[in-house]
Design a protein around this motif. Structure first.
Motif, mmCIF file in Angstrom:
data_model
loop_
_atom_site.group_PDB
_atom_site.id
_atom_site.type_symbol
_atom_site.label_atom_id
_atom_site.label_comp_id
_atom_site.label_asym_id
_atom_site.label_seq_id
_atom_site.Cartn_x
_atom_site.Cartn_y
_atom_site.Cartn_z
ATOM 1 N N ARG A 141 0.820 -1.225 0.000
ATOM 2 C CA ARG A 141 0.000 0.000 0.000
ATOM 3 C C ARG A 141 0.849 1.267 0.000
ATOM 4 N N VAL A 142 2.050 1.220 0.544
ATOM 5 C CA VAL A 142 2.942 2.384 0.569
ATOM 6 C C VAL A 142 3.967 2.300 -0.555
ATOM 7 N N ALA A 143 4.630 1.166 -0.655
ATOM 8 C CA ALA A 143 5.711 1.025 -1.631
ATOM 9 C C ALA A 143 5.220 1.143 -3.065
ATOM 10 N N SER A 144 3.941 0.871 -3.297
ATOM 11 C CA SER A 144 3.424 0.959 -4.669
ATOM 12 C C SER A 144 3.614 2.359 -5.252
ATOM 13 N N PHE A 145 3.561 3.381 -4.398
ATOM 14 C CA PHE A 145 3.771 4.750 -4.886
ATOM 15 C C PHE A 145 5.236 4.973 -5.271
ATOM 16 N N VAL A 146 6.138 4.351 -4.531
ATOM 17 C CA VAL A 146 7.554 4.428 -4.886
ATOM 18 C C VAL A 146 7.782 3.739 -6.226
ATOM 19 N N MET A 147 7.154 2.592 -6.411
ATOM 20 C CA MET A 147 7.356 1.840 -7.649
ATOM 21 C C MET A 147 6.803 2.578 -8.868
ATOM 22 N N ARG A 148 5.841 3.431 -8.658
ATOM 23 C CA ARG A 148 5.376 4.265 -9.767
ATOM 24 C C ARG A 148 6.481 5.204 -10.243
ATOM 25 N N GLU A 149 7.256 5.719 -9.288
ATOM 26 C CA GLU A 149 8.388 6.562 -9.674
ATOM 27 C C GLU A 149 9.437 5.745 -10.429
ATOM 28 N N VAL A 150 9.598 4.485 -10.029
ATOM 29 C CA VAL A 150 10.544 3.624 -10.736
ATOM 30 C C VAL A 150 10.080 3.392 -12.168
ATOM 31 N N LYS A 151 8.788 3.180 -12.354
ATOM 32 C CA LYS A 151 8.242 3.017 -13.701
ATOM 33 C C LYS A 151 8.512 4.256 -14.543
ATOM 34 N N THR A 152 8.268 5.416 -13.939
ATOM 35 C CA THR A 152 8.512 6.674 -14.658
ATOM 36 C C THR A 152 9.977 6.794 -15.045
ATOM 37 N N LEU A 153 10.847 6.414 -14.131
ATOM 38 C CA LEU A 153 12.275 6.458 -14.410
ATOM 39 C C LEU A 153 12.636 5.523 -15.564
ATOM 40 N N ARG A 154 12.081 4.305 -15.555
ATOM 41 C CA ARG A 154 12.410 3.354 -16.611
ATOM 42 C C ARG A 154 11.935 3.848 -17.971
ATOM 43 N N ARG A 155 10.745 4.432 -17.984
ATOM 44 C CA ARG A 155 10.234 4.948 -19.260
ATOM 45 C C ARG A 155 11.094 6.092 -19.778
ATOM 46 N N ALA A 156 11.628 6.901 -18.844
ATOM 47 C CA ALA A 156 12.372 8.091 -19.255
ATOM 48 C C ALA A 156 13.799 7.762 -19.677
ATOM 49 N N VAL A 157 14.493 6.912 -18.912
ATOM 50 C CA VAL A 157 15.922 6.720 -19.186
ATOM 51 C C VAL A 157 16.326 5.257 -19.231
ATOM 52 N N GLY A 158 15.447 4.369 -18.824
ATOM 53 C CA GLY A 158 15.829 2.965 -18.785
ATOM 54 C C GLY A 158 16.628 2.649 -17.542
ATOM 55 N N LEU A 159 16.518 1.402 -17.091
ATOM 56 C CA LEU A 159 17.306 0.944 -15.947
ATOM 57 C C LEU A 159 18.289 -0.124 -16.417
ATOM 58 N N SER A 160 18.916 -0.764 -15.494
ATOM 59 C CA SER A 160 19.887 -1.781 -15.850
ATOM 60 C C SER A 160 19.201 -2.977 -16.490
ATOM 61 N N HIS A 161 19.982 -3.867 -17.061
ATOM 62 C CA HIS A 161 19.431 -5.036 -17.732
ATOM 63 C C HIS A 161 18.565 -5.860 -16.794
ATOM 64 N N SER A 162 19.029 -6.046 -15.575
ATOM 65 C CA SER A 162 18.280 -6.860 -14.619
ATOM 66 C C SER A 162 16.959 -6.221 -14.284
ATOM 67 N N THR A 163 16.929 -4.886 -14.227
ATOM 68 C CA THR A 163 15.694 -4.193 -13.892
ATOM 69 C C THR A 163 14.675 -4.335 -14.997
ATOM 70 N N GLN A 164 15.120 -4.221 -16.240
ATOM 71 C CA GLN A 164 14.194 -4.237 -17.353
ATOM 72 C C GLN A 164 13.515 -5.588 -17.495
ATOM 73 N N GLU A 165 14.074 -6.620 -16.910
ATOM 74 C CA GLU A 165 13.456 -7.940 -17.011
ATOM 75 C C GLU A 165 12.240 -8.082 -16.121
ATOM 76 N N VAL A 166 12.118 -7.164 -15.147
ATOM 77 C CA VAL A 166 10.996 -7.229 -14.228
ATOM 78 C C VAL A 166 9.822 -6.498 -14.820
ATOM 79 N N SER A 167 8.672 -7.123 -14.826
ATOM 80 C CA SER A 167 7.476 -6.477 -15.366
ATOM 81 C C SER A 167 6.910 -5.553 -14.315
ATOM 82 N N LEU A 168 7.003 -4.242 -14.593
ATOM 83 C CA LEU A 168 6.428 -3.282 -13.656
ATOM 84 C C LEU A 168 5.080 -2.808 -14.180
#
Length: 379
Positions: free
Chosen positions: A352-379
Motif C-alpha cells: 500500500r505504501v511502496a506501490s507509490f515508490v514503484m510508480r516513480e521507478v516506472k517513470t524512471l524506466r520509461r524516461a531513461v531505462g534501468l539496468s538489464h536486470s531491472t528491465q526484465e521485471v514487469s512493472l
C-alpha cells in the motif's frame, strides 16, 4: 467584503450586524466628540466586552471601554478613519482593515510622535460576537499595508518590542507584516533583534514564523547568524516540530554550497531523519535544493536498504524525492535496488505504501531505462 457562506451557521445571519458595527465605529471617529464617541461605540458591545491593544494594553467592561475611546478622541481631536474592508471568519469573528490620520497631543499611542500629523496609520481590528450580534472581544494591531518608512517612530517602537511581540499571535502577525513592506535596511534591523536568540525563537509557535519570513526576505549573507546558531544542533532541530521549519527555509533559500556543514550533520543522523515525522521533510528539502554531492550522500543512505524504506510510511516519501531529484546514476542505482529481485519488486508493487515508490521507478524506466536486470521485471 469576504463573507462566510454556510446555511447552517447562525453566524452568517449576524454578519450584517458585524459590518454595521465597524461602520458605526468609523462614523463615531469622524463625527462625534469624545463623550459621544465613547458612548456610541460602547452601545454595540456586550457588558463584559474587552479590548486588547498591541497585546500590551487591555480594557474590560463598558466603563473602561468608554473611557479609552473617549480619551483617544480627546488626545487626537482631528482623528479621521476610513474602513477599507471587512473579512469574516469561522467562529463568529470579523476583521476590519482601517486606516486613520490625525495628530496626538499626548503620548497615548507610544509608537507615534506627538504634535506631528500621522498619515495613513493602518489598523487591523478583530472582533468576536455573541448570539445577539454584540461585540464580546476586540483585538487591535497595527497593520503594515503601507510603507513602514512613512512613520520612522513606528520602526523604533517595533525594534524595541520585537522580541516580546514575536511571542504572541497578534504580535507575530504584525512583525511579519512589517517585514513584508519594510526596505532591506529596516528588515535587517528587525531580523537582528533575534541574533543570539535563534534557537529559542525557532521553537516558538509564533516566533518561528518571524524567523522564516526574515530568512525568505533577506539576502543569505545577512541571515548568516541564523545558520550559525543552528549548526551543531541541526539534527535535533530537524526532529523538532517547529524548528524543522526554519531549517527547511535555510535549505530552500541559502546557497547549497554554504550549507555543507549543516547537511553533513543531517547525513550523520540521516537514517533516523528519513523515518522521522518531521525530519523527513528536512531531508526532502536537501534532495530538492542541495548540491549534487549532498543529494548523493542521501541516496547512499537510502541504498543501504531501499526496499525497507519503500515500505515505510514516512521514509517512502524521501525515497520518492530521491528518485525524482538525484543524479541519473543515483536514481538508476535506487531503481536497481528496488527491482533487481523480481519477487521483491512484485511484493513492493502490491504494497500500500511502496506501490507509490514503484510508480516513480516506472517513470524512471520509461524516461531513461534501468539496468538489464531491472528491465526484465514487469512493472
Amino acid at each position: 467584503l469576504g463573507r462566510v457562506e454556510d446555511d447552517d451557521d447562525p453566524w452568517e445571519a449576524l454578519q450584517p450586524k458585524a459590518e454595521a458595527s465597524f461602520r458605526s465605529m468609523i462614523e463615531a471617529f469622524n463625527q462625534l466628540d469624545p463623550l459621544g464617541m465613547g458612548q456610541a461605540i460602547v452601545g454595540r458591545r456586550a457588558p463584559e466586552c474587552s479590548l486588547t491593544w498591541q497585546e500590551s494594553q487591555e480594557y474590560r467592561g463598558h466603563e473602561a471601554l468608554e473611557s479609552w475611546y473617549g480619551k483617544l478622541k480627546r488626545v487626537i481631536p482631528d482623528l479621521r478613519g476610513v474602513l477599507q474592508r471587512v473579512e469574516f471568519e469561522k467562529g463568529a469573528r470579523a476583521c476590519a482593515h482601517m486606516w486613520f490620520c490625525g495628530t496626538q497631543s499626548e503620548r497615548l499611542l507610544p509608537m507615534f510622535p506627538t504634535n506631528t500629523p500621522l498619515r495613513a496609520v493602518f489598523i487591523r481590528l478583530a472582533q468576536d460576537y455573541d448570539a445577539l450580534g454584540r461585540v464580546t472581544r476586540e483585538v487591535a494591531h497595527l497593520s503594515f499595508e503601507g510603507q513602514l518608512g512613512v512613520e520612522p517612530s513606528v520602526l523604533d517602537w517595533l525594534l524595541h518590542c520585537a522580541r516580546s511581540f514575536a511571542g504572541t499571535e497578534g504580535g507575530c502577525r504584525m512583525l511579519q507584516g512589517a517585514v513584508d513592506v519594510a526596505d532591506d535596511g529596516d528588515k535587517l534591523a528587525l531580523a537582528r533583534r533575534f541574533q543570539g536568540l535563534v534557537w529559542a525563537a525557532a521553537a516558538s509557535p509564533y516566533g518561528n514564523f518571524v524567523l522564516q519570513k526574515c530568512v525568505v526576505g533577506l539576502p543569505p549573507r545577512e541571515m548568516q547568524f541564523v545558520l550559525e546558531e543552528i549548526e551543531g544542533r541541526a539534527a535535533d532541530a530537524a526532529k523538532h516540530p517547529i524548528r524543522s521549519r526554519v531549517i527547511e527555509r535555510l535549505l530552500e533559500h541559502f546557497p547549497a554550497e554554504d550549507l555543507d556543514g549543516l547537511v553533513g550533520e543531517l547525513v550523520k543522523d540521516g537514517v533516523a531523519l528519513c523515518c522521522h515525522n518531521y525530519g523527513n521533510f528536512v531531508v526532502q528539502r536537501v534532495l530538492e535544493h542541495g548540491t549534487a554531492a549532498q543529494r548523493h550522500s542521501i541516496a547512499a543512505l537510502l541504498l543501504l536498504d531501499a526496499p525497507k524504506y519503500a515500505q515505510h510510511n514516512v521514509a517512502s516519501n524521501v525515497l520518492r524525492a530521491a528518485l525524482v531529484n538525484c543524479s541519473l546514476f543515483d536514481r538508476r542505482a535506487l531503481g536497481d535496488a528496488l527491482t533487481s529481485d523480481s519477487g521483491t519488486a512484485r511484493s513492493l508493487e502490491r504494497h500500500r505504501v511502496a506501490s507509490f515508490v514503484m510508480r516513480e521507478v516506472k517513470t524512471l524506466r520509461r524516461a531513461v531505462g534501468l539496468s538489464h536486470s531491472t528491465q526484465e521485471v514487469s512493472l
